[in-house]
Design a protein around this motif. Structure first.
Motif, short mmCIF file in Angstrom:
data_model
loop_
_atom_site.label_atom_id
_atom_site.label_comp_id
_atom_site.label_asym_id
_atom_site.label_seq_id
_atom_site.Cartn_x
_atom_site.Cartn_y
_atom_site.Cartn_z
N SER A 1 72.48 37.77 90.40
CA SER A 1 72.32 38.10 88.99
C SER A 1 71.61 39.46 88.91
O SER A 1 71.04 39.93 89.90
CB SER A 1 71.45 37.04 88.31
N ASN A 2 71.61 40.05 87.71
CA ASN A 2 70.95 41.35 87.55
C ASN A 2 69.47 41.28 87.92
O ASN A 2 68.92 42.20 88.51
CB ASN A 2 71.07 41.83 86.10
N ASN A 3 68.87 40.15 87.58
CA ASN A 3 67.46 39.96 87.88
C ASN A 3 67.21 39.92 89.39
O ASN A 3 66.28 40.55 89.90
CB ASN A 3 67.00 38.65 87.22
N GLU A 4 68.07 39.17 90.09
CA GLU A 4 67.93 39.07 91.55
C GLU A 4 68.19 40.44 92.21
O GLU A 4 67.51 40.82 93.16
CB GLU A 4 68.91 38.03 92.10
N LEU A 5 69.16 41.16 91.65
CA LEU A 5 69.44 42.50 92.18
C LEU A 5 68.23 43.42 92.03
O LEU A 5 67.91 44.20 92.92
CB LEU A 5 70.62 43.14 91.44
N ARG A 6 67.57 43.30 90.87
CA ARG A 6 66.40 44.13 90.61
C ARG A 6 65.32 43.85 91.67
O ARG A 6 64.70 44.76 92.20
CB ARG A 6 65.86 43.88 89.20
N HIS A 7 65.15 42.58 92.01
CA HIS A 7 64.16 42.21 93.03
C HIS A 7 64.50 42.81 94.38
O HIS A 7 63.63 43.34 95.07
CB HIS A 7 64.06 40.68 93.14
N ILE A 8 65.78 42.73 94.75
CA ILE A 8 66.21 43.30 96.04
C ILE A 8 65.98 44.81 96.04
O ILE A 8 65.46 45.38 96.98
CB ILE A 8 67.70 42.98 96.29
N ARG A 9 66.35 45.45 94.92
CA ARG A 9 66.21 46.92 94.84
C ARG A 9 64.76 47.36 94.97
O ARG A 9 64.46 48.42 95.51
CB ARG A 9 66.75 47.43 93.51
N GLN A 10 63.84 46.53 94.45
CA GLN A 10 62.42 46.90 94.55
C GLN A 10 61.97 46.96 96.00
O GLN A 10 60.98 47.61 96.32
CB GLN A 10 61.56 45.88 93.79
N LYS A 11 62.70 46.27 96.86
CA LYS A 11 62.32 46.26 98.28
C LYS A 11 63.11 47.30 99.08
O LYS A 11 63.16 47.25 100.31
CB LYS A 11 62.55 44.84 98.85
N ILE A 12 63.79 48.19 98.36
CA ILE A 12 64.54 49.26 99.03
C ILE A 12 64.05 50.60 98.49
O ILE A 12 64.16 50.88 97.30
CB ILE A 12 66.06 49.12 98.77
N GLY A 13 63.48 51.43 99.37
CA GLY A 13 63.06 52.77 98.97
C GLY A 13 64.13 53.77 99.38
O GLY A 13 64.91 53.51 100.30
N MET A 14 64.18 54.90 98.67
CA MET A 14 65.19 55.90 99.04
C MET A 14 64.62 57.30 98.94
O MET A 14 63.88 57.61 98.01
CB MET A 14 66.41 55.74 98.12
#
Ligand code: ATP
Ligand code: MG
Length: 347
Positions: A73-86
């Motif tokens: 879900s968008n919410n779950e994606l947001r959580h994953i993205r927070q753990k990815i720096g770029m």
């Protein structure tokens, strides 16, 4: 940790379809520094944009920490993205904000408390070696310093993954080295998995454990850096490897050889390739002492990759035929790859 399963990506613009990725399969393990190399347009940036789901695959699955991004879900994606720096080639800092504010952005978005933000930003500034620059603006910093701020911002959320898209391409060689050292420190100290995109093989040589070579949207070769450097199979990989490992005889040496030795037939020319263990043994010494041949070293090049020595050497052997054959046998037995070169082949 990061897995691409049969991933394809097409872009469509004005009715024109570009196949940016074609059936990519790749596994990046936790703690790896995984390099992705390829010429411009090979699909490298597309590949990393799929990891943080800025782009969606047209086909296939991108799986991060056992979660298929397609199914989140968008919410779950947001959580994953927070753990990815770029981090990026041109740093992407906000020019009107101070260094402190730039680094604080991800924490403000997370609605962290002021004191926590304050403490974390100063910690990060210390970590990247710019403790005194909190109140400067990006335009007051050098390229290397800007990239350090980019790195500090990327680390603000304590990510599990750091994506680096040509992060050193705008920097001079010395600054590049210091940024690569910093990325290595991040990987070792915080066990952050690093995916590093570059078109420069020396960047791969410096810090990557593994490498994937891309061409026209496909991964044409991948594996441990030492294996790919030691035995490149595809022509494009060979071209990249040759930019850091010189395995051709320099032209000056060739000219000399042709002039002096070309006419004699009791001398044979060989290319020796050393990898890992074979590079640390005194094999040449052994030839001279025990095999009773005269060894003339024409040219040698050694590199150290992931604590393994990799090298090539061009030698002439002079002596009795059976001693020369014995020498070749000895070298091969000790893991040295030996190729005979005809004097007539080298001009
Ligand atoms: N948003 C987009 N819309 C249309 N085509 C795109 C888009 N992004 C990339 N492409 C195309 O996809 C292909 C792969 O592009 P990509 O940016 O992934 O390559 P790259 O390997 O990162 O190249 P470079 O080294 O120049 O950054 C190229 O042909 C590019 O033109
Ligand atoms: Mg790119």
């Amino acid at each position: 940790m990061i897995k691409f399963e049969n991933v394809s990506k097409q872009y469509e613009r004005n009715g024109i379809i570009t196949q940016a990725l074609h059936n990519v399969n790749l596994t990046i393990d936790k703690g790896d520094i995984y390099g992705i190399i390829g010429y411009s347009g090979a699909g490298k940036s597309t590949l990393v944009r799929l990891i943080n789901y800025l782009e969606q695959p047209t086909q296939g699955h991108v799986i991060i920490q056992n979660q298929d991004l397609n199914q989140l879900s968008n919410n779950e994606l947001r959580h994953i993205r927070q753990k990815i720096g770029m981090i990026f080639q041109h740093f992407n800092l906000l020019q009107t904000k101070t260094v402190f504010e730039n680094i604080a952005i991800p924490l403000i978005l997370l609605k962290e408390k002021k004191q926590i933000i304050q403490k974390r930003v100063y910690e990060l500034l210390e970590f990247v070696g710019l403790g005194d620059k909190a109140h400067s603006y990006p335009k007051e910093l050098s390229g290397g310093q800007k990239q350090r701020i980019g790195i500090a911002r990327a680390l603000a959320n304590n990510p599990d993954i750091l994506l680096c898209d040509e992060a050193t391409s705008a920097l001079d060689p010395q600054t590049t080295q210091s940024i690569l050292d910093l990325i290595k420190k991040i990987n070792e100290q915080y066990q952050i998995t690093v995916v590093l995109i570059t078109h420069e093989m020396h960047v791969i040589e410096q810090i990557c454990h593994k490498v994937a070579v891309m061409e026209k949207g496909k991964i044409i070769e991948c594996g441990n850096v030492i294996d790919v450097f030691g035995h490149p199979k595809h022509q494009t990989t060979k071209n990249f490897v040759s930019t850091v490992i010189n395995d051709q005889i320099p032209i000056g040496v060739v000219e000399n050889l042709l002039e002096i030795e070309g006419k004699k037939d009791n001398i044979r020319l060989f290319k020796l390739e050393f990898l890992g263990r074979s590079a640390s043994q005194p094999v040449v010494n052994e030839l001279i002492l025990q095999r009773k041949v005269i060894v003339n070293i024409l040219f040698a090049h050694m590199s150290e990759i992931q604590k393994n020595v990799l090298g090539s050497m061009f030698i002439q052997l002079k002596g009795r035929e059976d001693n020369i054959n014995d020498s070749i046998h000895y070298l091969r037995e000790h893991g040295v790859q030996v190729t005979e070169i005809n004097h007539s082949e080298i001009n």
